[in-house]
Design a protein around this motif. Structure first.
Motif, PDB file in Angstrom:
ATOM      1  N   SER A 160      10.079 -20.400 -21.970  1.00  0.00           N
ATOM      2  CA  SER A 160      11.259 -21.176 -22.362  1.00  0.00           C
ATOM      3  C   SER A 160      11.686 -20.877 -23.797  1.00  0.00           C
ATOM      4  N   ARG A 161      10.711 -20.526 -24.646  1.00  0.00           N
ATOM      5  CA  ARG A 161      11.025 -20.292 -26.051  1.00  0.00           C
ATOM      6  C   ARG A 161      11.394 -18.843 -26.335  1.00  0.00           C
ATOM      7  N   PHE A 162      10.709 -17.905 -25.666  1.00  0.00           N
ATOM      8  CA  PHE A 162      10.882 -16.495 -25.988  1.00  0.00           C
ATOM      9  C   PHE A 162      11.408 -15.663 -24.824  1.00  0.00           C
ATOM     10  N   GLY A 163      11.816 -16.311 -23.759  1.00  0.00           N
ATOM     11  CA  GLY A 163      12.308 -15.578 -22.602  1.00  0.00           C
ATOM     12  C   GLY A 163      13.741 -15.109 -22.782  1.00  0.00           C
ATOM     13  N   GLU A 164      14.361 -14.757 -21.678  1.00  0.00           N
ATOM     14  CA  GLU A 164      15.748 -14.285 -21.735  1.00  0.00           C
ATOM     15  C   GLU A 164      16.639 -15.374 -22.317  1.00  0.00           C
ATOM     16  N   GLY A 165      17.368 -15.030 -23.353  1.00  0.00           N
ATOM     17  CA  GLY A 165      18.202 -16.003 -24.044  1.00  0.00           C
ATOM     18  C   GLY A 165      17.488 -16.765 -25.136  1.00  0.00           C
ATOM     19  N   GLY A 166      16.163 -16.535 -25.281  1.00  0.00           N
ATOM     20  CA  GLY A 166      15.390 -17.215 -26.310  1.00  0.00           C
ATOM     21  C   GLY A 166      15.223 -16.349 -27.542  1.00  0.00           C
ATOM     22  N   LEU A 180       0.197 -11.614 -18.878  1.00  0.00           N
ATOM     23  CA  LEU A 180       1.359 -12.182 -18.177  1.00  0.00           C
ATOM     24  C   LEU A 180       1.606 -11.472 -16.849  1.00  0.00           C
ATOM     25  N   VAL A 181       1.406 -10.156 -16.822  1.00  0.00           N
ATOM     26  CA  VAL A 181       1.530  -9.444 -15.549  1.00  0.00           C
ATOM     27  C   VAL A 181       0.487  -9.962 -14.563  1.00  0.00           C
ATOM     28  N   GLU A 182      -0.722 -10.187 -15.044  1.00  0.00           N
ATOM     29  CA  GLU A 182      -1.781 -10.696 -14.165  1.00  0.00           C
ATOM     30  C   GLU A 182      -1.463 -12.115 -13.699  1.00  0.00           C
ATOM     31  N   LEU A 183      -0.855 -12.922 -14.550  1.00  0.00           N
ATOM     32  CA  LEU A 183      -0.452 -14.268 -14.156  1.00  0.00           C
ATOM     33  C   LEU A 183       0.634 -14.209 -13.091  1.00  0.00           C
ATOM     34  N   TYR A 184       1.538 -13.259 -13.216  1.00  0.00           N
ATOM     35  CA  TYR A 184       2.558 -13.041 -12.175  1.00  0.00           C
ATOM     36  C   TYR A 184       1.896 -12.670 -10.851  1.00  0.00           C
ATOM     37  N   TYR A 192       7.025 -14.603 -15.449  1.00  0.00           N
ATOM     38  CA  TYR A 192       5.928 -14.084 -16.260  1.00  0.00           C
ATOM     39  C   TYR A 192       6.011 -12.557 -16.364  1.00  0.00           C
ATOM     40  N   LEU A 193       6.391 -11.917 -15.287  1.00  0.00           N
ATOM     41  CA  LEU A 193       6.575 -10.464 -15.325  1.00  0.00           C
ATOM     42  C   LEU A 193       7.731 -10.103 -16.257  1.00  0.00           C
ATOM     43  N   THR A 194       8.813 -10.862 -16.161  1.00  0.00           N
ATOM     44  CA  THR A 194       9.958 -10.627 -17.034  1.00  0.00           C
ATOM     45  C   THR A 194       9.571 -10.804 -18.494  1.00  0.00           C
TER      46      THR A 194
END
Length: 615
Positions: A160-166, A180-184, A192-194
């Motif tokens: 939410s803080r650093f994603g697309e638009g962050g 994050l890839v592993e969490l995806y 998470y992949l994004t």
């Protein structure tokens, strides 16, 4: 591969030592160092000061938890291990902020900096990465989703803080990308992949505030795809590459693979020690220039060894190429294994290939303490990293690919796949006889593919005692047939002693030779040489005709090498004497014993050499 259990051989010995000695020792040190109290104090009205110099000490708990998940999931953990695991998970559940943030350093009301204020050095996303990896391990191995719930809450805050638009920023220490890839993979949540992709792509865009070191230290001076060479902090470099490789595995982005192959080739062709160690500079724990590989100043951080193996494994998964596994194996048995003492309770932070007679520097760049391995460090990133990696070695023994079972490492093991169940027996790496017995097989033809290490020559293969004419292709031997229970495959990997030189541009080892047998690099300690190790002169004929014997110390059954050598002390005490026209003949013939490099430093602190002089 989850269906593998190591049952015998050196790797099994290592895992038993991990469970019996290294894990209890690590738990004790974490308690004494204050890692747990740093969390528990967040729950107190009048908290004591944060203990420790660094803001990323939570990761030492996370890496340990990851290793414990393998132990507890395999029913090998004891009551003490379970108690520690439950205590830490409980603290994390209660200490996590309502918005999902979790960091015992920055959550301190007295902290000198606020959360997210210093991404270059705060390591908050690095912390998250190790939390995620522990959570995924616990969910997969133990069926315990408590850590996963904690990690996803923190990851959701990051998205939410650093994603697309962050905020278009990234972390000063890569690691969260592959997590994050592993969490995806574990949750199926594509955000998470994004986020992993965004963190990789933002590096080099000038968003990170550099201090102390320039941008190339952080791999932040150019976009990842434009990096011409591996550079900067060695652990950061290999973690970043591992994350990019994970992205390629999930997205098929060819531009990432092209960059990864270019960077890998740069590393193995001019920046990797013969032990597989990465990083030649102490000042910034960094990768040096091409051929800048001094033996006595090799940094070769243990964490960098683990990161290099992570990168190598991912490159194998994405390409299927055996040379990546050759590097993996070289690192495993040398640059990684040397980081832990024979008793499992002391560690090297940096791993030189030479120790001089007057050497005084302590491992980990800390004053005082033991002159060789230390029980713990002020920056204790390596010990818990050893714990988690040792616990999960079974994941790297075999793989399934394109309708085949690939044996990627040799050790005693039980391997269960959808088509074949196998039992592997071997004395590897001490001998090269590998026996694989089929315990269960589904109907129909199926391929069993065995890796042939790059060092192996005159390899033999039999099926049920009958020779198989199947020349190795690109580092693999493949046998495809309709298998039945009881079928036996035997692979013979002869292990003569080898002499290795170095590239003529590698000034530090010009005119010197190193010894190897199988996947092991050898060294000579002063205890095993009748003359000063700096005076030893060994010829290639003497090396290849060396006698093998078994060790009498540290590790019973380990193969040592008895090598005929000459003694050639210096002519004078001059630092730069004038050279004579005629070469000087050696003064004496002696026999020196070379031990596996990973075993050095378990006795008294005396000189050691991997590279010795040649005539």
């Amino acid at each position: 591969m989850a269906g593998v259990r190591i049952t015998g051989g050196l790797l099994h010995d290592w895992q038993r030592r991990n469970a019996a000695a290294t894990i209890p020792h690590t738990i004790e040190q974490l308690r004494e160092a204050g890692n747990l109290s740093n969390l528990s104090r967040l729950l107190e009205k009048d908290p004591a000061p944060y203990r420790g110099r660094y803001p990323f000490l939570d990761t030492d708990l996370y890496k340990t938890l990851e290793g414990l998940a393998y132990e507890l999931g395999g029913d090998t953990g004891n009551a003490e291990v379970r108690e520690f695991y439950e205590e830490v998970v409980g603290l994390l559940e209660r200490a996590q902020a309502p918005d999902g943030y979790l960091n015992s350093f920055f959550q301190d009301p007295a902290a000198t900096k606020k959360p997210w204020e210093d991404l270059a050095w705060g390591h908050e996303l690095y912390n998250l990465g190790h939390l995620i990896q522990a959570a995924v391990a616990a969910n997969r191995r133990m069926g315990d989703d408590r850590l996963l719930r904690i990690a996803t809450r923190f990851a959701d805050l990051v998205v939410s803080r650093f994603g697309e638009g962050g905020e278009e920023v990234t972390c000063g220490h890569p690691e969260v990308e592959m997590a994050l890839v592993e969490l995806y993979r574990e949750t199926g949540e594509r955000d998470y992949l994004t986020q992993a992709r965004l963190f990789v792509e933002r590096r080099g865009a000038g968003k990170l505030k550099h201090s102390i070191f320039p941008g190339d230290y952080f791999q932040d001076h150019l976009p990842f795809r434009e990096l011409p060479a591996v550079t900067g902090h060695a652990v950061r470099m290999a973690y970043l590459a591992s994350g990019a490789a994970d992205l390629h595995l999930e997205t098929g982005d060819r531009t990432l693979l092209e960059a990864l192959e270019r960077l890998w080739d740069d590393m193995v062709s001019g920046k990797l020690y013969i032990t597989g160690g990465l990083g030649s500079r102490h000042s910034d724990e960094a990768i040096g220039d091409r051929y800048e590989l001094p033996s006595e100043r090799a940094y070769s951080e243990t964490c960098a060894a683990i990161a290099t193996m992570q990168w190598a494994w991912r490159m194998f998964l994405t390409t299927g190429r055996a040379p990546y596994l050759d590097v993996f194996e070289r690192v495993l048995y040398n640059a990684y294994a040397v980081g832990l003492s024979a008793d499992g309770k002391a560690f090297f932070y940096d791993n030189p290939l030479q120790r001089r007679p007057d050497h005084e520097q302590r491992s980990g760049a800390e004053d005082g303490g033991d002159p060789l391995r230390r029980a713990w460090f002020g920056c204790p990133c390596c010990p818990p990293n050893i714990v988690r990696w040792m616990a999960q070695l079974g994941d790297y023994v075999a793989a399934e690919r394109d309708g085949a079972v690939l044996l990627t490492a040799y050790t005693g093991a039980r391997i269960e796949t959808g088509h074949l169940d196998l039992v592997m027996e071997t004395g590897y790496p001490w001998d090269g006889d590998v026996r694989v017995t089929v315990e269960r097989a589904e109907a129909g033809p199926y391929a069993l593919v065995l890796r042939v290490p790059a060092w192996a020559r005159d390899v033999t293969l039999t099926v049920n005692g009958e020779p198989v004419e199947a020349g190795a292709r690109d580092g693999w031997l493949s046998v495809e047939r309709a298998w039945t229970a009881g079928d036996e495959v035997r692979l013979g990997l002869p292990m003569p002693v080898r002499a290795h030189g170095s590239h003529p541009y590698l000034d530090a080892t010009r005119g010197a030779v190193s010894l190897a047998r199988g996947p092991l690099v050898y060294c000579v300690e002063q205890q095993d040489s009748p003359v000063p190790v700096d005076d030893l002169v060994v010829g290639v004929p003497e090396i290849v005709s060396a006698n093998t014997d078994t060790a009498e110390h540290e590790l019973p059954g380990a193969v040592v090498l008895r090598v005929a050598a000459s003694a050639a002390p210096p002519r004078s005490g001059e630092l730069y004497p004038e050279l004579p026209l005629e070469p000087r003949l050696p003064e004496a013939t002696v026999t020196a014993t070379f031990v596996p490099y990973f075993l050095w430093g378990n006795r008294s602190p005396e000189p050691m050499r991997v590279w010795v002089r040649t005539p």
